[in-house]
Design an enzyme around this catalytic site. Structure first.
Site, PDB file in Angstrom:
ATOM      1  N   SER A 190      39.724  44.924  38.730  1.00 55.49           N
ATOM      2  CA  SER A 190      39.621  44.726  37.284  1.00 55.49           C
ATOM      3  C   SER A 190      40.964  44.668  36.571  1.00 55.49           C
ATOM      4  CB  SER A 190      38.749  45.818  36.668  1.00 55.49           C
ATOM      5  OG  SER A 190      39.210  47.099  37.033  1.00 55.49           O
ATOM      6  N   HIS A 218      33.668  41.608  37.551  1.00 53.86           N
ATOM      7  CA  HIS A 218      34.527  40.537  37.023  1.00 53.86           C
ATOM      8  C   HIS A 218      34.366  39.208  37.757  1.00 53.86           C
ATOM      9  CE1 HIS A 218      36.464  43.502  34.485  1.00 53.86           C
ATOM     10  NE2 HIS A 218      36.366  44.297  35.524  1.00 53.86           N
ATOM     11  N   LYS A 261      30.142  41.604  30.596  1.00 54.05           N
ATOM     12  CA  LYS A 261      31.394  40.844  30.673  1.00 54.05           C
ATOM     13  C   LYS A 261      31.061  39.353  30.592  1.00 54.05           C
ATOM     14  CE  LYS A 261      33.591  44.864  32.333  1.00 54.05           C
ATOM     15  NZ  LYS A 261      33.495  45.889  33.348  1.00 54.05           N
TER      16      LYS A 261
END
Ligand SMILES: *Cc1c(COP(=O)(O)O)cnc(C)c1O
Length: 417
Positions: A190, A218, A261
Site C-alpha cells: 500500500s 490496492h 478504494k
C-alpha cells in the site's frame, strides 16, 4: 490525569509525528457538475477551506462520485431505508448483500465470497478464524497494519519476513513444525505500489502445505484485464474463471480485497473455497458481532461492479497517467526517487520526516494536495509523498503536479544553499 498524554503528544510533535485531520469536501456537489466541470469530479476538494487538486485519495477509478453509484445509493435508501439494523447473522443480511457476494465471487473467479463492512474488520476477523495457538503465520515486513493486528489477535506464532524475500520465506516454512501454516501478504503493497509474486507464493505454499492469504486492497479494480485484481494480473483467475494450469490448486488460497478504494464505496470481502468461506462466516468475530453495512452500500457496490466492466477506459486512462507522471518526473530531474510501480500508487521518496512535510507544504501552497507518509507507516528515513493517481485525473492535472514538484525541488535546493 491527562498530563501524561500531553507530554507524550509533545514528544510526538517534536519529531514531526503528530497527525492532523483536515476537513475535506468536494468543491462542487457531484449533482451540480456539468460537462465543463467534469474534471473536478473526484479530483478537486475543499480542504480546510481551500480548494485543492487532490492526489491523496484511494479512489483509483474515480467511482466515489460516479452518477450511477449515487443513483444506486438513492434507490437503495428508498427501498431498504438507511440502516441494516443488526449483524449479518441476525437480520442484517439483505438480498442486496447476497447478490453482491455472488457478483464479487464471479468477478475474481472463486467459488464463494463473504462481504465485511470494512477491510480492517475482514482482516482482523479472518486471520484468527484460520489460525490460533500452535499455528504459525508468515508475514511480509511491509504488510498492512490490519493484517499485523489480525496476526496478533490470532495468538499464532508470527514470523516477520524481509519484504518480498521468497528465499527467506521458503527457509522459514521449511524450518517450521507448526500444525498449520499461513502465509499472509499484501497483493499490492500500500505504500510502495509493487505487486507480490502470487504465483511463486502459491507454489511455495503447495510445497510446504501452507495456506496463502493475499490482501488485494490496492489491486482489485485496478489490475487485471477487467479490473479483477492481482489474481487476474498474474493470469491465475478472473471473470472467466480459473486458468487451466491453476484449476484445482486454489483451495489453499484466501483472497481478500477492499471496496472503499477502487470500488469507490466501502467494505471488503474475502473469497475462496465454499467451506473455507463458510468457516470464516461462522467464526470471524468482526462478522458476527458488528452491525452489517447498510444495503445502500451493497447496492452502490453492485453499481460499481457494473461500471468497472462497462467503462474499461477508466483503467486504460489510469495506466496512461502513470506513464505521464513517470515521464514528467524524469524530465524534471527531481532530487527524489519515484519508486517503480505498476499501480495507481506512485510513491516519491523524500527521506526525512521534516523534508517530506516541507515538500508537501510547498505543493499545498501551489494548490495541490499530496499526503506525506511517515513512520511508522513506512520505514524510518523513507518518508515519502504517496502520489495516488485516479482515472478521474486529467493529463493536465498530472502535468500540473510535475511542474509543482519541479518548483518545490528548486526551493528545497535553495533552502540548503
Ligand atoms: C485500506 C486497507 C485495508 C483496510 O480496509 P478498510 O476498508 O479501509 O478498512 C486493508 N488492507 C490494506 C492493504 C489496505 O490498504
Amino acid at each position: 490525569m491527562t498530563g501524561l498524554f500531553d507530554k507524550e503528544l509533545a514528544r510526538l510533535n517534536a519529531v514531526h509525528l503528530t497527525r492532523k485531520r483536515r476537513q475535506v469536501a468536494p468543491l462542487m456537489a457531484p449533482a451540480d457538475l456539468g460537462a465543463q466541470d467534469e474534471s473536478l469530479r473526484g479530483t478537486t476538494y475543499v480542504i480546510d477551506g481551500q480548494a485543492r487538486l487532490s492526489f491523496g485519495s484511494n479512489d483509483y477509478l474515480g467511482l466515489s462520485q460516479h452518477p450511477a453509484l449515487i443513483a444506486a445509493a438513492q434507490e437503495a435508501a428508498a427501498r431498504y431505508g438507511v440502516g441494516a439494523t443488526a449483524s449479518p447473522l441476525v437480520c442484517g443480511h439483505s438480498p442486496a448483500h447476497e447478490a453482491l457476494e455472488q457478483q464479487l465471487a464471479a468477478r475474481v473467479g472463486l467459488p464463494r465470497a463473504l462481504y465485511f463492512y470494512a477491510g480492517y474488520a475482514a482482516n482482523v476477523g479472518t486471520i484468527p478464524a484460520l489460525v490460533g495457538r500452535g499455528d504459525a503465520v508468515f508475514s511480509d515486513a511491509l504488510n498492512h497494519a490490519c493484517l499485523i493486528d489480525g496476526i496478533r489477535l490470532s495468538r499464532a506464532e508470527s514470523h516477520i519476513l524481509p519484504h518480498a524475500d521468497l528465499a527467506a520465506l521458503e527457509a522459514a516454512l521449511q524450518a517450521s513444525t507448526a500444525r498449520r501454516k499461513l502465509v499472509v501478504t499484501d497483493a499490492v503493497f500500500s505504500m510502495d505500489g509493487n505487486v507480490a509474486n502470487v504465483p511463486a507464493l502459491l507454489e511455495m505454499c503447495e510445497r510446504h502445505d501452507a495456506w496463502l492469504m493475499i490482501d488485494d486492497a490496492h489491486g482489485f479494480g485496478v489490475l487485471g484485464e477487467r479490473g479483477e485484481g492481482t489474481l487476474s494480473y498474474h493470469g491465475i483467475a478472473g471473470l472467466h474463471g480459473v486458468a487451466p494450469q491453476w484449476r484445482g490448486r486454489l483451495d489453499r488460497l484466501i483472497y481478500m480485497a477492499t471496496l472503499g478504494k477502487a470500488a469507490g464505496v466501502a467494505g471488503a470481502f474475502i473469497a475462496g473455497e465454499p467451506s473455507l468461506v463458510e468457516w470464516v462466516m461462522q467464526k470471524a468475530r468482526t462478522y458476527m458481532f458488528a452491525t452489517a453495512a447498510p444495503a445502500i452500500v451493497a447496492e452502490s457496490l453492485r453499481a460499481a461492479m457494473r461500471v468497472m466492466l462497462d467503462e474499461p477506459e477508466r483503467r486504460d486512462h489510469l495506466r496512461a497517467l502513470q506513464g505521464r507522471l513517470r515521464e514528467g518526473v524524469d524530465a524534471a530531474r527531481l532530487p527524489w526517487t519515484l519508486m517503480s510501480s505498476d499501480t495507481a500508487i506512485q510513491p516519491l521518496v523524500i527521506g526525512s520526516n521534516a523534508d517530506a512535510l516541507a515538500v508537501m507544504a510547498q505543493l499545498d501552497e501551489q494548490g495541490l494536495w499530496v499526503p506525506a507518509i511517515r513512520p511508522p507507516t513506512v520505514p524510518e528515513g523513507t518518508a515519502r509523498l504517496r502520489i495516488s493517481l485516479s482515472a478521474a485525473h486529467t493529463v493536465e492535472h498530472v502535468d500540473r503536479l510535475c511542474a509543482a514538484l519541479a518548483l518545490a525541488a528548486k526551493s528545497a535546493s535553495q533552502a540548503v544553499a
